[in-house]
Scaffold this motif. Sequence first.
Motif, PDB file in Angstrom:
ATOM      1  N   LYS A   9       0.840  -1.211   0.000  1.00  0.00           N
ATOM      2  CA  LYS A   9       0.000   0.000   0.000  1.00  0.00           C
ATOM      3  C   LYS A   9       0.869   1.254   0.000  1.00  0.00           C
ATOM      4  O   LYS A   9       0.531   2.248  -0.645  1.00  0.00           O
ATOM      5  CB  LYS A   9      -0.942  -0.002   1.213  1.00  0.00           C
ATOM      6  N   ILE A  10       1.974   1.209   0.724  1.00  0.00           N
ATOM      7  CA  ILE A  10       2.914   2.348   0.709  1.00  0.00           C
ATOM      8  C   ILE A  10       3.493   2.509  -0.694  1.00  0.00           C
ATOM      9  O   ILE A  10       3.572   3.622  -1.216  1.00  0.00           O
ATOM     10  CB  ILE A  10       4.013   2.145   1.782  1.00  0.00           C
ATOM     11  N   ILE A  11       3.882   1.401  -1.325  1.00  0.00           N
ATOM     12  CA  ILE A  11       4.436   1.455  -2.685  1.00  0.00           C
ATOM     13  C   ILE A  11       3.414   2.073  -3.651  1.00  0.00           C
ATOM     14  O   ILE A  11       3.751   2.903  -4.498  1.00  0.00           O
ATOM     15  CB  ILE A  11       4.851   0.041  -3.164  1.00  0.00           C
ATOM     16  N   ARG A  12       2.152   1.684  -3.488  1.00  0.00           N
ATOM     17  CA  ARG A  12       1.095   2.195  -4.384  1.00  0.00           C
ATOM     18  C   ARG A  12       0.645   3.605  -4.006  1.00  0.00           C
ATOM     19  O   ARG A  12      -0.158   4.200  -4.719  1.00  0.00           O
ATOM     20  CB  ARG A  12      -0.124   1.259  -4.338  1.00  0.00           C
ATOM     21  N   GLY A  13       1.159   4.131  -2.881  1.00  0.00           N
ATOM     22  CA  GLY A  13       0.788   5.483  -2.465  1.00  0.00           C
ATOM     23  C   GLY A  13      -0.544   5.538  -1.747  1.00  0.00           C
ATOM     24  O   GLY A  13      -1.087   6.633  -1.544  1.00  0.00           O
ATOM     25  N   GLU A  14      -1.071   4.383  -1.330  1.00  0.00           N
ATOM     26  CA  GLU A  14      -2.369   4.360  -0.634  1.00  0.00           C
ATOM     27  C   GLU A  14      -2.215   4.673   0.850  1.00  0.00           C
ATOM     28  O   GLU A  14      -3.179   5.026   1.518  1.00  0.00           O
ATOM     29  CB  GLU A  14      -3.026   2.985  -0.809  1.00  0.00           C
ATOM     30  N   ILE A  15      -0.992   4.488   1.368  1.00  0.00           N
ATOM     31  CA  ILE A  15      -0.649   4.864   2.740  1.00  0.00           C
ATOM     32  C   ILE A  15       0.537   5.823   2.631  1.00  0.00           C
ATOM     33  O   ILE A  15       1.476   5.533   1.874  1.00  0.00           O
ATOM     34  CB  ILE A  15      -0.263   3.620   3.587  1.00  0.00           C
ATOM     35  N   PRO A  16       0.500   6.947   3.354  1.00  0.00           N
ATOM     36  CA  PRO A  16       1.611   7.899   3.238  1.00  0.00           C
ATOM     37  C   PRO A  16       2.899   7.360   3.865  1.00  0.00           C
ATOM     38  O   PRO A  16       2.846   6.529   4.784  1.00  0.00           O
ATOM     39  CB  PRO A  16       1.108   9.125   4.012  1.00  0.00           C
ATOM     40  N   ASN A  18       7.295   8.604   4.550  1.00  0.00           N
ATOM     41  CA  ASN A  18       8.355   9.601   4.395  1.00  0.00           C
ATOM     42  C   ASN A  18       9.491   8.939   3.603  1.00  0.00           C
ATOM     43  O   ASN A  18      10.352   8.286   4.165  1.00  0.00           O
ATOM     44  CB  ASN A  18       8.829  10.060   5.784  1.00  0.00           C
ATOM     45  N   LYS A  19       9.467   9.106   2.285  1.00  0.00           N
ATOM     46  CA  LYS A  19      10.427   8.421   1.412  1.00  0.00           C
ATOM     47  C   LYS A  19      11.797   9.078   1.481  1.00  0.00           C
ATOM     48  O   LYS A  19      11.908  10.300   1.440  1.00  0.00           O
ATOM     49  CB  LYS A  19       9.938   8.482  -0.039  1.00  0.00           C
ATOM     50  N   VAL A  20      12.826   8.243   1.559  1.00  0.00           N
ATOM     51  CA  VAL A  20      14.191   8.773   1.514  1.00  0.00           C
ATOM     52  C   VAL A  20      14.916   8.318   0.253  1.00  0.00           C
ATOM     53  O   VAL A  20      15.947   8.883  -0.101  1.00  0.00           O
ATOM     54  CB  VAL A  20      15.001   8.403   2.774  1.00  0.00           C
ATOM     55  N   HIS A  21      14.377   7.315  -0.426  1.00  0.00           N
ATOM     56  CA  HIS A  21      14.952   6.871  -1.701  1.00  0.00           C
ATOM     57  C   HIS A  21      13.894   6.091  -2.469  1.00  0.00           C
ATOM     58  O   HIS A  21      13.129   5.336  -1.881  1.00  0.00           O
ATOM     59  CB  HIS A  21      16.173   5.967  -1.483  1.00  0.00           C
ATOM     60  N   GLU A  22      13.885   6.276  -3.779  1.00  0.00           N
ATOM     61  CA  GLU A  22      13.019   5.448  -4.620  1.00  0.00           C
ATOM     62  C   GLU A  22      13.667   5.266  -5.983  1.00  0.00           C
ATOM     63  O   GLU A  22      14.216   6.194  -6.552  1.00  0.00           O
ATOM     64  CB  GLU A  22      11.629   6.106  -4.784  1.00  0.00           C
ATOM     65  N   ASP A  23      13.615   4.037  -6.479  1.00  0.00           N
ATOM     66  CA  ASP A  23      14.002   3.774  -7.872  1.00  0.00           C
ATOM     67  C   ASP A  23      13.037   2.732  -8.408  1.00  0.00           C
ATOM     68  O   ASP A  23      12.020   2.438  -7.775  1.00  0.00           O
ATOM     69  CB  ASP A  23      15.486   3.350  -7.961  1.00  0.00           C
ATOM     70  N   ASP A  24      13.329   2.174  -9.574  1.00  0.00           N
ATOM     71  CA  ASP A  24      12.346   1.275 -10.191  1.00  0.00           C
ATOM     72  C   ASP A  24      12.181  -0.033  -9.424  1.00  0.00           C
ATOM     73  O   ASP A  24      11.141  -0.685  -9.533  1.00  0.00           O
ATOM     74  CB  ASP A  24      12.686   1.021 -11.663  1.00  0.00           C
ATOM     75  N   VAL A  26      13.314  -0.466  -5.827  1.00  0.00           N
ATOM     76  CA  VAL A  26      13.435  -0.356  -4.371  1.00  0.00           C
ATOM     77  C   VAL A  26      12.811   0.945  -3.862  1.00  0.00           C
ATOM     78  O   VAL A  26      12.901   1.983  -4.519  1.00  0.00           O
ATOM     79  CB  VAL A  26      14.938  -0.398  -3.970  1.00  0.00           C
ATOM     80  N   LEU A  27      12.203   0.850  -2.656  1.00  0.00           N
ATOM     81  CA  LEU A  27      11.710   2.040  -1.960  1.00  0.00           C
ATOM     82  C   LEU A  27      12.309   2.039  -0.555  1.00  0.00           C
ATOM     83  O   LEU A  27      12.413   0.979   0.074  1.00  0.00           O
ATOM     84  CB  LEU A  27      10.179   1.983  -1.876  1.00  0.00           C
ATOM     85  N   ALA A  28      12.704   3.199  -0.084  1.00  0.00           N
ATOM     86  CA  ALA A  28      13.198   3.342   1.290  1.00  0.00           C
ATOM     87  C   ALA A  28      12.432   4.474   1.954  1.00  0.00           C
ATOM     88  O   ALA A  28      12.263   5.549   1.372  1.00  0.00           O
ATOM     89  CB  ALA A  28      14.697   3.627   1.291  1.00  0.00           C
ATOM     90  N   PHE A  29      11.955   4.219   3.166  1.00  0.00           N
ATOM     91  CA  PHE A  29      11.161   5.211   3.894  1.00  0.00           C
ATOM     92  C   PHE A  29      11.406   5.052   5.387  1.00  0.00           C
ATOM     93  O   PHE A  29      11.833   3.988   5.857  1.00  0.00           O
ATOM     94  CB  PHE A  29       9.659   5.062   3.572  1.00  0.00           C
ATOM     95  N   THR A  30      11.099   6.099   6.148  1.00  0.00           N
ATOM     96  CA  THR A  30      11.376   6.043   7.580  1.00  0.00           C
ATOM     97  C   THR A  30      10.350   5.163   8.297  1.00  0.00           C
ATOM     98  O   THR A  30       9.171   5.128   7.940  1.00  0.00           O
ATOM     99  CB  THR A  30      11.378   7.459   8.204  1.00  0.00           C
ATOM    100  N   VAL A  71      21.745   4.943   1.138  1.00  0.00           N
ATOM    101  CA  VAL A  71      20.923   5.777   2.023  1.00  0.00           C
ATOM    102  C   VAL A  71      21.735   6.189   3.256  1.00  0.00           C
ATOM    103  O   VAL A  71      21.645   7.330   3.719  1.00  0.00           O
ATOM    104  CB  VAL A  71      19.626   5.034   2.426  1.00  0.00           C
ATOM    105  N   ALA A  72      22.538   5.274   3.787  1.00  0.00           N
ATOM    106  CA  ALA A  72      23.376   5.592   4.957  1.00  0.00           C
ATOM    107  C   ALA A  72      24.316   6.750   4.632  1.00  0.00           C
ATOM    108  O   ALA A  72      24.527   7.650   5.462  1.00  0.00           O
ATOM    109  CB  ALA A  72      24.162   4.360   5.390  1.00  0.00           C
TER     110      ALA A  72
END
Length: 113
Positions: A9-16, A18-24, A26-30, A71-72
Amino acid sequence: MGDHCVFCKIIRGEIPSNKVHEDDQVLAFTDIHPAAPTHVLIIPKTHIETIEDIPSGDHLVSLLTERAIQVAKQLNLREGYRLVINNGDNGGQTVYHLHLHLLGGRFMTWPPG
Ligand code: AMP
């Protein structure tokens, strides 16, 4: 994709998040309940439940690790950090969508609780 998976749901944007990195891939969020001053989750965009579900020969953990290192650096964790994958109930896994925890910003004690 897991219809009811919180990370999908986070990937689809249905749940907010705080993204720190995104590519095709991988997603990274707090993390919503941070266990350290810096606590980021690095996840694959494909729904894979655990490390045991990664096909043999697949380089997904390497990819997640590379992104975590990136990200580190982005977050200036120069004094070190910890990477963790919790696997299964006794391993402390609560969300069954593979994720790598990146923890930093304080001294990490060992062994973990
Ligand atoms: P684990 O216990 O290894 O499965 O880690 C799951 C992590 O996901 C926990 O540290 C939770 O705090 C985090 N988490 C759960 N829901 C969310 C959310 N909506 N946004 C950010 N982090 C979340």
